[in-house]
Scaffold this motif. Structure first.
Motif, PDB file in Angstrom:
ATOM      1  N   ILE A 306      -7.691  21.577  31.065  1.00  0.00           N
ATOM      2  CA  ILE A 306      -7.183  22.420  31.739  1.00  0.00           C
ATOM      3  C   ILE A 306      -6.366  23.825  32.146  1.00  0.00           C
ATOM      4  CG2 ILE A 306      -7.502  23.059  34.934  1.00  0.00           C
ATOM      5  CD1 ILE A 306      -9.175  20.017  34.409  1.00  0.00           C
ATOM      6  N   ASP A 307      -5.374  23.649  31.975  1.00  0.00           N
ATOM      7  CA  ASP A 307      -4.396  24.714  32.016  1.00  0.00           C
ATOM      8  C   ASP A 307      -4.543  25.055  30.917  1.00  0.00           C
ATOM      9  OD1 ASP A 307      -3.205  23.499  34.683  1.00  0.00           O
ATOM     10  OD2 ASP A 307      -2.011  22.091  33.895  1.00  0.00           O
ATOM     11  N   THR A 308      -4.033  24.815  29.796  1.00  0.00           N
ATOM     12  CA  THR A 308      -4.743  25.438  28.190  1.00  0.00           C
ATOM     13  C   THR A 308      -5.428  26.852  28.395  1.00  0.00           C
ATOM     14  OG1 THR A 308      -2.980  24.086  27.560  1.00  0.00           O
ATOM     15  CG2 THR A 308      -4.213  25.606  25.941  1.00  0.00           C
ATOM     16  N   PHE A 309      -6.751  26.340  28.798  1.00  0.00           N
ATOM     17  CA  PHE A 309      -7.822  27.288  28.534  1.00  0.00           C
ATOM     18  C   PHE A 309      -7.784  28.194  29.829  1.00  0.00           C
ATOM     19  CE2 PHE A 309      -8.770  24.979  25.142  1.00  0.00           C
ATOM     20  CZ  PHE A 309     -10.408  25.173  24.851  1.00  0.00           C
ATOM     21  N   ALA A 310      -7.191  27.798  30.877  1.00  0.00           N
ATOM     22  CA  ALA A 310      -7.194  28.519  31.407  1.00  0.00           C
ATOM     23  C   ALA A 310      -6.691  29.752  31.468  1.00  0.00           C
ATOM     24  CB  ALA A 310      -6.517  27.647  33.064  1.00  0.00           C
ATOM     25  N   ALA A 311      -4.996  29.106  31.050  1.00  0.00           N
ATOM     26  CA  ALA A 311      -4.250  30.575  30.950  1.00  0.00           C
ATOM     27  C   ALA A 311      -4.805  31.282  29.409  1.00  0.00           C
ATOM     28  CB  ALA A 311      -3.176  29.621  30.418  1.00  0.00           C
ATOM     29  N   GLU A 312      -5.149  30.386  28.900  1.00  0.00           N
ATOM     30  CA  GLU A 312      -5.309  31.199  27.088  1.00  0.00           C
ATOM     31  C   GLU A 312      -6.963  31.465  26.820  1.00  0.00           C
ATOM     32  OE1 GLU A 312      -2.446  32.266  25.358  1.00  0.00           O
ATOM     33  OE2 GLU A 312      -1.481  30.956  26.690  1.00  0.00           O
TER      34      GLU A 312
END
Length: 343
Positions: A306-312
């Motif tokens: 969630i965090d990585t795809f939301a940011a990148e």
């Protein structure tokens, strides 16, 4: 600009944790969510199967996301009950709920003890259920006697705007047939040529509304780890219909999936440690004509995804002109993957 949603997999994650995950997805910046509706997981390694309709009430009440669910009226659920459940959610959360009624899978429906009908019978039963549900959503009293029976049913709390009924399809023929009744189409990642043909079959036969795509993916810090996650959690979902329709239990799925290879899993899951590669794949799906993409990370620990795809990843998909045509990695494969899209 494509809508990017989070897929909540009830088969893989406990209800309480999954509620936290979807709340996390909203905070991180996902636009919407959808979930599965299973009585049995695809594998004992997945090990969960919360009741989707209870969970949806909590999820809608504790986020501002729009939600959908793929469900199967006709055997495990009477269509009048699905009509009542969906009307209640649509009344409490106007404009934030849709559902996709499919013809079902034996793994969820065998619990009633009734025989598992042939596919053509299940399809006719589904269409009867859709007609019953729509009539009940209009507030009328319904009596129907056919493959399903309804006696003097009426919903007393009818939503001002009924929830959309989205057609779930994994085949071109199902998409074509669903155009007669659906408010939109939802399918799963498949070869690009198949997806194009499916969208055309739906649209050319009068199908209206948005096109949704559930995308199975595996990402991790290394390629080996991404492959291992996909193989552990999604190996039982590599077989084409009728296998996923007809097997009755998680044990049966584990048995047929025992010797599945990493290459076979890659035919149904986008596997890569490269975020740029995931952007290319997702951009390619948007270019095919899908309005909404629901990302299903097939691992059980959702937070890093969630965090990585939301940011990148999400910002690149939303940037004007950012969609990069790309052929999905399994474009040459022949598999029609098993998923929560059930028709």
């Amino acid at each position: 600009m494509v809508t990017v949603g989070f897929h909540a997999s009830h088969e893989q994650i406990s209800p309480g944790q999954l509620l936290q995950d979807v709340q996390h997805a909203e905070r991180a910046g996902f636009d919407a969510a959808m979930c599965s509706d299973h009585f049995e997981p695809w594998s004992a390694r997945q090990g969960h199967s919360g009741f989707a309709w209870s969970w949806l009430g909590a999820a809608l009440a504790t986020t501002n996301l729009r939600f959908g669910v793929v469900t199967a009226p006709g055997q495990r659920y009477h269509p009048a009950i699905i009509a009542q459940a969906s009307a209640t959610l649509a009344s409490m959360f106007p404009g934030r709920f849709w559902f996709a009624p499919g013809s079902g899978e034996n793994m969820n429906e065998h619990i009633t003890g009734d025989g598992w009908p042939a596919k053509d019978v299940r399809q006719r039963r589904l269409e009867e259920c859709v007609d019953v549900i729509r009539r009940l959503h209009r507030g009328g009293e319904v009596t129907h006697r056919g493959l399903v029976t309804v006696e003097e049913a009426r919903i007393w709390d009818v939503p001002e705007t009924p929830p959309p009924l989205i057609a779930p399809a994994v085949s071109v023929d199902t998409a074509r047939r669903a155009a007669a009744w659906a408010d939109g189409l939802v399918t799963v990642n498949q070869p690009a040529a198949t997806l194009k043909e499916m969208l055309a079959a739906y649209r050319d036969n009068g199908g209206t509304g948005k096109a949704f795509l559930q995308v199975h993916l595996s990402w991790a810090g290394s390629e080996d780890e991404a492959v291992a996650v996909a193989l552990d959690q999604w190996r039982t979902n590599t077989y084409p219909p009728p296998i996923p329709w007809d097997l009755p239990t998680a044990g049966h799925f584990d048995a047929v999936g025992e010797h599945v290879t990493a290459e076979q899993v890659r035919t149904t899951v986008n596997v890569s440690a490269s975020l740029d590669r995931h952007v290319e794949w997702l951009g390619g799906y948007a270019d095919l004509g899908f309005d909404e993409l629901y990302l299903h990370f097939v691992g059980q620990e959702q937070a890093p995804f969630i965090d990585t795809f939301a940011a990148e990843v999400l910002p690149q998909l939303r940037a004007p002109g950012s969609s990069t045509p790309a052929v999905p990695q399994f474009a040459a494969a022949g598999a029609e993957p098993a998923s929560d899209v059930t028709a």
